[in-house]
Enzyme design. Structure first.
Site, short mmCIF file in Angstrom:
data_model
loop_
_atom_site.label_atom_id
_atom_site.label_comp_id
_atom_site.label_asym_id
_atom_site.label_seq_id
_atom_site.Cartn_x
_atom_site.Cartn_y
_atom_site.Cartn_z
N LYS A 1 49.09 47.11 -148.97
CA LYS A 1 49.05 46.25 -150.15
C LYS A 1 48.10 46.80 -151.23
O LYS A 1 47.30 47.71 -150.99
CB LYS A 1 48.66 44.84 -149.75
CG LYS A 1 49.85 44.08 -149.13
CD LYS A 1 49.54 42.61 -148.92
CE LYS A 1 50.84 41.85 -148.59
NZ LYS A 1 50.56 40.46 -148.23
N ARG B 1 51.43 41.55 -139.75
CA ARG B 1 52.72 41.89 -140.35
C ARG B 1 52.60 43.28 -140.97
O ARG B 1 51.79 43.49 -141.88
CB ARG B 1 53.07 40.83 -141.41
CG ARG B 1 54.41 41.02 -142.08
CD ARG B 1 54.69 39.88 -143.04
NE ARG B 1 55.95 40.06 -143.74
CZ ARG B 1 56.09 40.78 -144.85
NH1 ARG B 1 55.04 41.36 -145.38
NH2 ARG B 1 57.28 40.90 -145.41
#
Lengths: 236, 290
Positions: free
Chosen positions: B225, B259
Site C-alpha cells: 500500500k 490480506r
C-alpha cells in the site's frame, strides 16, 4: 539376570521439549521406542546406563537419563528402573568395575524388581528376574564437516569398532568395546564410550551362558553423529 | 494468551491464529497486479497457486478500490459470483471471502458458497451485515473515516486516528451482532490507507495492540500500500520488504488475518513471528541437539 540389552542414542532431539513441528531425524524416535519396547517386554527391572553430560550448564538431570526415561515412558510397561551414571570420561577400569557391579546386582533382582541387599529390597530368597540394560550411547560426533565437532577422519575407524562390536555380540564381540581408548574417544566426541564399556563389562561378567544375540541393529548418522539403535537378547 | 476464539466457515481459531488471506482480483485494473487475474483462467491459476502456497483464505474482489469506471452491482456479480461457485466446487475446504460493500452482491456470493463478506468500505451499505447474519457468514468491519466507496482520502484529519478507528469499528461490530451476525464471526480491520494518510496508517500500525485489545479478531490489509511506499519512497512493485516489516510488527501486536498479494513471504514472516512469540514450535530443530 541380564536378558536383554537395548542401545539408543542420547541425542537431545529425541526429547519432547526439543521437538519441532517435524522431526529432525525422521523415524529415529520411532525406531528407538520400538527397540526399547521389544527389549523391556519381559523385563521385571530396567537398568539405565548413561554418561554424565560432558558440558553441563544446567541443574537438569543428564541428557542420557532424560532420553532413557522418555523412551521408557513410551513403553507403558510395568517394571522397576534404576539409573547408573558413569562419568563421561571415566577410566576404563572404572567402567569395568561398574559393569561387574551392574551384572552382579542384575543376578539378584527379585520379583519385586530391586536387587537383593539394596535399600529397596533388603534380603530374601526370591528368584532372579529378567533385567534389561538400557544403554544410552552415541558414537563420534565428528563424522563430517557439518558434524557438531567438524570432521575428524579417525572417527569412522573408531565408530567401525563400536558398530562391529555390537553386531558381533553373539560372538563375544562386545568385549572389543573395552579396547576403545578413552582419550581418543574424548577427542572424537564419542559420548557413548563409557556406557558401552560398562555394558561390555556387565555382559562379560555374566559369562558365556548369558551370551546375547543381535535381534536388531540400525546405524545412522544424519547429523554427522553416529547413532546406533540395537536390541540384543539372550539366547534361549 | 487471551481467551479470544473466532470462527470462519467451519473452522475455529484462537488468539494465536495468524492467517493468510490471499488477494484474488477479478478486475482489469487493480493497482498492484494490473489485471493479471482478470481472465477467469488466470484467476483460477492464482487460487490454485495461493492454496498450494499455504493461504488460509482467498479474498475475491470484482472492483478495484481506487476511483475509476463505475461498476454496477450486476457487473460486479458477473465478475465474482460464478467464480466463487467454481472455486467452492474445486476447493471445498478453502475459506472464501468476497470483497464487496453491496448487500445484493453479498447475498449472491454467499449463495454461491462464500464464507466471509469483506466490507472494505466501512458499512456503506448497511444491509450487508444483515445478509451476513442471514447466512451465518463472517463479516469484516472496516474503518474508512466515513468516506464514499472508491474515493481517495483528501485532507482528512483526526484528533486521534486510533480513537476514531476504535469508535467506528466497535460501532460497526456491535451493529453486526445486533442484527444477528454471530459474535465470533465478526472481524475488524483498521483499513490502512482507506480514509487515512500515511501518518494515520503508520500510527494505526504502531498502536495496533489497542485494536487487538478490543477482543475482536483483527484483519490487516497492508500489502504494497501507499503508506509503505511513502514510508520508503518506493513505487508499487518495490514495496514487499516494507510490507513484510509492517506485517511482522502487526503480528507481534497480535493481528490475526493478513490480506496479501505475496503468500509465501507473508507465511514465512508470520510463522517466524509465531515461533518468536512462542505460539508455534520451530519447524525442525537439530542445531546443538544432535
Amino acid at each position: 539376570m541380564i536378558t536383554d540389552v537395548v542401545i539408543v542414542p542420547g541425542a537431545p532431539l529425541l526429547l519432547p521439549e526439543y521437538q519441532g513441528r517435524t522431526a529432525a531425524a525422521p523415524g529415529l524416535l520411532e525406531r528407538c521406542v520400538e527397540a526399547v519396547r521389544d527389549a523391556v517386554a519381559k523385563a521385571a527391572h530396567v537398568v539405565v546406563v548413561h554418561a554424565t553430560d560432558r558440558e553441563p550448564r544446567s541443574t537438569r538431570p543428564a541428557l542420557g537419563a532424560r532420553v532413557a526415561d522418555h523412551l521408557l515412558a513410551e513403553t507403558h510397561v510395568g517394571f522397576s528402573v534404576e539409573h547408573v551414571a558413569v562419568a563421561w570420561d571415566a577410566p576404563r577400569e572404572e567402567c569395568v568395575a561398574l559393569g561387574r557391579e551392574v551384572a552382579e546386582r542384575a543376578d539378584h533382582v527379585t520379583s519385586g524388581g530391586a536387587a537383593q541387599g539394596s535399600v529397596l529390597a533388603p534380603g530374601g530368597d526370591a528368584k532372579a528376574r529378567p533385567t534389561t540394560l538400557l544403554v544410552v550411547a552415541d558414537g563420534s560426533a565428528r563424522r563430517s564437516e557439518k558434524a557438531p565437532g567438524h570432521l575428524d577422519p579417525r572417527s569412522h575407524e573408531v565408530d567401525g569398532v563400536i558398530v562391529e562390536a555390537i553386531r558381533g555380540a553373539g560372538e563375544d564381540g562386545l568385549a572389543r568395546l573395552l579396547d576403545l581408548d578413552p582419550d581418543l574417544c574424548a577427542d572424537l566426541l564419542v559420548a557413548g564410550r563409557a556406557p558401552l564399556q560398562v555394558l561390555a563389562a556387565a555382559v562379560g561378567a555374566a559369562g558365556p551362558a548369558a551370551a546375547l544375540g543381535v535381534t536388531s541393529c540400525e546405524v545412522s548418522d544424519p547429523f554427522g553423529v553416529l547413532y546406533v539403535v540395537a536390541h540384543l537378547a539372550r539366547a534361549h | 494468551m487471551s481467551d479470544l476464539t473466532f470462527r470462519l466457515g467451519s473452522r475455529e481459531y484462537d488468539s494465536r491464529a495468524r492467517l493468510v488471506m490471499a488477494i484474488v482480483n477479478r478486475t482489469p485494473d487493480s493497482f498492484y497486479d494490473k489485471g493479471a487475474t482478470w481472465r477467469e483462467g488466470a484467476a483460477f491459476d492464482r487460487v490454485r497457486q495461493v492454496v498450494e502456497q499455504g493461504a488460509d483464505i482467498v479474498d475475491i474482489g470484482g472492483i478495484k478500490a481506487a476511483p475509476g469506471v463505475e461498476i454496477g452491482a450486476d457487473e460486479e456479480k458477473e465478475r465474482v459470483v460464478d467464480f466463487v461457485a467454481a472455486v467452492r466446487a474445486e476447493h471445498p475446504d478453502l475459506l472464501i471471502s468476497v470483497d464487496t460493500w453491496r448487500a445484493s452482491v453479498g447475498r449472491a456470493v454467499l449463495e454461491a458458497g462464500a464464507d466471509i463478506l469483506n466490507d472494505a468500505w466501512g458499512g456503506a451499505d448497511p444491509e450487508l451485515v444483515e445478509v451476513a447474519a442471514e447466512f451465518d457468514a463472517a463479516v469484516v468491519c472496516t474503518h474508512t473515516g466515513g468516506v464514499t466507496p472508491r474515493t481517495r482520502p483528501h485532507r482528512i484529519e483526526y484528533d486521534d486516528v486510533v480513537a476514531d478507528v476504535v469508535q467506528s469499528l466497535v460501532r460497526q461490530a456491535d451493529r453486526a451482532v445486533s442484527v444477528g451476525v454471530s459474535r465470533d464471526r465478526v472481524v475488524i480491520d483498521p483499513a490502512h490507507d482507506f480514509g487515512k494518510n500515511t501518518w494515520h496508517s503508520v500510527e494505526v500500525t504502531r498502536r495496533l495492540d489497542e485494536l487487538v485489545a478490543l477482543g475482536w479478531p483483527l484483519l490487516v490489509s497492508l500489502s504494497n500500500k501507499d503508506f509503505v511506499g511513502e514510508s520508503l519512497d518506493l513505487p508499487v512493485g518495490e514495496r514487499l520488504t516494507g510490507t513484510l516489516a509492517a506485517t511482522a510488527i502487526s503480528a507481534w501486536h497480535g493481528a490475526h488475518i493478513y490480506r496479501v498479494h505475496e503468500v509465501v513471504e507473508t507465511r514465512q514472516v508470520l510463522d517466524m513471528v509465531s515461533v518468536l512469540a512462542g505460539d508455534l514450535p520451530p519447524a525442525r530443530t537439530a542445531r546443538g541437539l544432535a
